[in-house]
Design a protein around this motif. Structure first.
Motif, PDB file in Angstrom:
ATOM      1  N   SER A 120       0.840  -1.210   0.000  1.00 56.00           N
ATOM      2  CA  SER A 120       0.000   0.000   0.000  1.00 56.00           C
ATOM      3  C   SER A 120       0.870   1.252   0.000  1.00 56.00           C
ATOM      4  CB  SER A 120      -0.980   0.006   1.175  1.00 56.00           C
ATOM      5  OG  SER A 120      -0.312  -0.117   2.406  1.00 56.00           O
ATOM      6  N   GLY A 121       1.968   1.240   0.760  1.00 57.73           N
ATOM      7  CA  GLY A 121       2.942   2.343   0.724  1.00 57.73           C
ATOM      8  C   GLY A 121       2.263   3.697   0.827  1.00 57.73           C
ATOM      9  N   PRO A 122       2.576   4.613  -0.090  1.00 54.48           N
ATOM     10  CA  PRO A 122       1.933   5.934  -0.013  1.00 54.48           C
ATOM     11  C   PRO A 122       0.475   5.919  -0.486  1.00 54.48           C
ATOM     12  CG  PRO A 122       3.641   5.884  -1.717  1.00 54.48           C
ATOM     13  CD  PRO A 122       3.620   4.526  -1.109  1.00 54.48           C
ATOM     14  N   ALA A 123       0.022   4.798  -1.040  1.00 57.27           N
ATOM     15  CA  ALA A 123      -1.353   4.707  -1.575  1.00 57.27           C
ATOM     16  C   ALA A 123      -1.662   5.965  -2.394  1.00 57.27           C
ATOM     17  CB  ALA A 123      -2.355   4.469  -0.465  1.00 57.27           C
ATOM     18  N   ALA A 124      -2.804   6.626  -2.134  1.00 52.90           N
ATOM     19  CA  ALA A 124      -3.113   7.843  -2.891  1.00 52.90           C
ATOM     20  C   ALA A 124      -2.660   9.085  -2.121  1.00 52.90           C
ATOM     21  CB  ALA A 124      -4.601   7.911  -3.222  1.00 52.90           C
ATOM     22  N   ASP A 125      -1.864   8.864  -1.079  1.00 52.11           N
ATOM     23  CA  ASP A 125      -1.306   9.960  -0.279  1.00 52.11           C
ATOM     24  C   ASP A 125      -2.387  10.942   0.189  1.00 52.11           C
ATOM     25  OD1 ASP A 125       0.864  11.231   0.991  1.00 52.11           O
ATOM     26  OD2 ASP A 125       1.013  12.694  -0.629  1.00 52.11           O
TER      27      ASP A 125
END
Ligand code: FCB
Length: 460
Positions: A73-78
């Motif tokens: 998922s990391g930054p996803a859509a921030d």
């Protein structure tokens, strides 16, 4: 028995070509609509916020091979860092409502410790929505669990219902001044099946005993959480979002397929809200322990039925498949996820849910994986038509939330499916309007007209 054949592809003209959905007018709101109808978009925190590290999904994603294309998922859509801009996008859609979720692992990073900064962030997000005139629907649990809770047994743990109650109490204590609409749990039926039956999602178990406990835990958690919210906000409107599939027999002439389809409805669609209706947690499914547990707090715990609608399944009796039922796709157009689009199913499910529960209904999710952006406008219009027809039949449908505002982290499909009205260009995070944006806005305006229309008049 021979494997049932898929219906022939030759009869695949489109997704409006069924049961009165062949000719949906440009204005799908054929009659008056309720004045306060909710017209919004839905998201969930883990899927859009980004930078979430303390939950069971972030740990799961880190294992090789579990998410499409090895994504995390990391930054996803921030979204966490873009609240102002994203709120403006919701406003620009003409939406009057937004369904969003709290990320429990951020707000309670250790049992009993509330993170002040994370709660402030939630308050800020709600304040921005308020300033934009957008009513929030707040989901307490949208699949992801704090690691500390996952490690104690998650939704199947005996302490889970009380933990969710405490979390709900804290959320309502801090936020209920800004939030009237609450969704306790998202898709309890999906969380149970994927987590404990098929084992595709955390905690990746295949254990009917635990599955039954998880199901009961989500119901108890829902009831206790609902009561906690109501203590802080007596006029709150509370429900849960269940995933409903339209289950129909693959071969209408073959009675065993009818039984198999009924079994899917009985086993997947209805157990959660049946328990809310009856005040009894019941599970009577082949291969699962039987449950029969009265819980008075369930009665009256929901003010509406939240419906997430994405698919129909054509069901065949098949002794070689789990539950003796195999699932097949119909002949309609398919999304990027390979799921047949079947807008008539929304109307049918609204009818079924209304007949069964006599509670107001809110479509808490409905949307399509469509990277081209070309399917979504028609998809929106024909599903809006389903809402309008249900309202015309006297069914109290009170809102619709499109999944989703933005492309986001789509669980095990990672970033391979794009559900956003706004396309997100990863990794630049640029938001780009798809053709669905203009259509959503056009429908919002038509809805406002339909809401102002005196009863008895239709648009054609
Ligand atoms: C639903 C989930 C939601 C999203 C959509 C596409 O089942 O509730 O989080 O993944 O599907």
């Amino acid at each position: 028995m021979a494997t049932p054949a898929e219906p022939p592809d030759t009869a695949a003209p489109g997704f409006t070509d069924v049961e009165g959905f062949a000719d949906v007018p440009e204005n799908p709101f054929v009659g008056p609509m309720p004045a306060d109808f909710l017209w919004g978009v839905a998201t969930s925190a883990h899927q859009v916020d980004g930078h979430t590290v303390g939950n069971d999904w972030s740990r799961f994603e880190a294992q090789p091979g579990v998410i499409a294309e090895g994504a995390v998922s990391g930054p996803a859509a921030d979204h966490w860092n873009r609240l102002e801009d994203d709120t403006a996008l919701i406003r620009d859609l003409g939406a009057n409502a937004h369904r969003l979720s709290l990320e429990w692992s951020r707000l309670e990073p250790e049992p009993g410790r509330w993170d002040a900064a994370a709660w402030e962030h939630a308050e800020l997000e709600l304040a921005l929505l308020e300033q934009a005139g957008i009513a929030p629907m707040l989901t307490l649990l949208h699949f992801t669990l704090p690691l500390w809770l996952a490690d104690r047994g998650g939704i199947a743990a005996p302490e889970f219902p009380r933990r969710l109650e405490r979390f709900a109490n804290e959320a309502a204590r801090r936020l209920a001044g800004r939030v009237r609409l609450w969704c306790t749990v998202n898709e309890p039926n999906v969380q149970m099946v994927f987590g404990y039956v098929t084992g595709q999602w955390p905690p990746c178990r295949r254990d009917p005993e635990l599955a039954a406990r998880a199901f009961a835990g989500l119901l108890k958690g829902h009831a206790l959480a609902a009561a906690a919210v109501r203590r802080h906000r007596p006029d709150a409107r509370i429900g849960a979002a269940v995933h409903l599939v339209l289950a129909e027999p693959l071969r209408s002439w073959w009675p065993p397929d009818h039984l198999a389809a009924a079994q899917v409805r009985r086993g997947f669609n209805w157990p959660f809200y049946d328990a809310v209706r009856d005040g009894v947690i019941r599970l009577r499914l082949p291969g699962f322990p039987r449950l029969e547990e009265p819980m008075a707090e369930l009665l009256g715990s929901a003010d509406f039925v939240g419906i997430n609608y994405y698919r129909r399944n054509l069901v065949a009796f098949d002794p070689r498949s789990p539950g003796w039922a195999s699932l097949h796709q119909g002949p309609g157009l398919r999304s990027d996820a390979g799921v047949e689009m079947h807008p008539a199913g929304l109307l049918q499910l609204l009818r079924q849910a209304w007949r069964r529960y006599r509670l107001p209904l809110i479509v808490t999710e409905n949307g399509v994986a469509d990277a081209s952006g070309q399917l979504r406008p028609t998809y929106l219009r024909v599903h809006a038509h389903g809402l309008a027809r249900a309202v015309a039949e006297g069914i109290p449908v009170q809102g619709y939330f499109h999944w989703s505002l933005l492309d986001n982290f789509e669980w095990t499909d990672g970033y391979t499916l794009r559900f956003g009205l706004y396309r997100v260009d990863f990794p630049s995070q640029r938001r780009i309007a798809t053709p669905g944006v203009a259509e959503f806005r056009r429908l919002a305006a038509l809805l406002r007209d339909a809401a102002a229309r005196p009863a008895g008049l239709t648009s054609r």
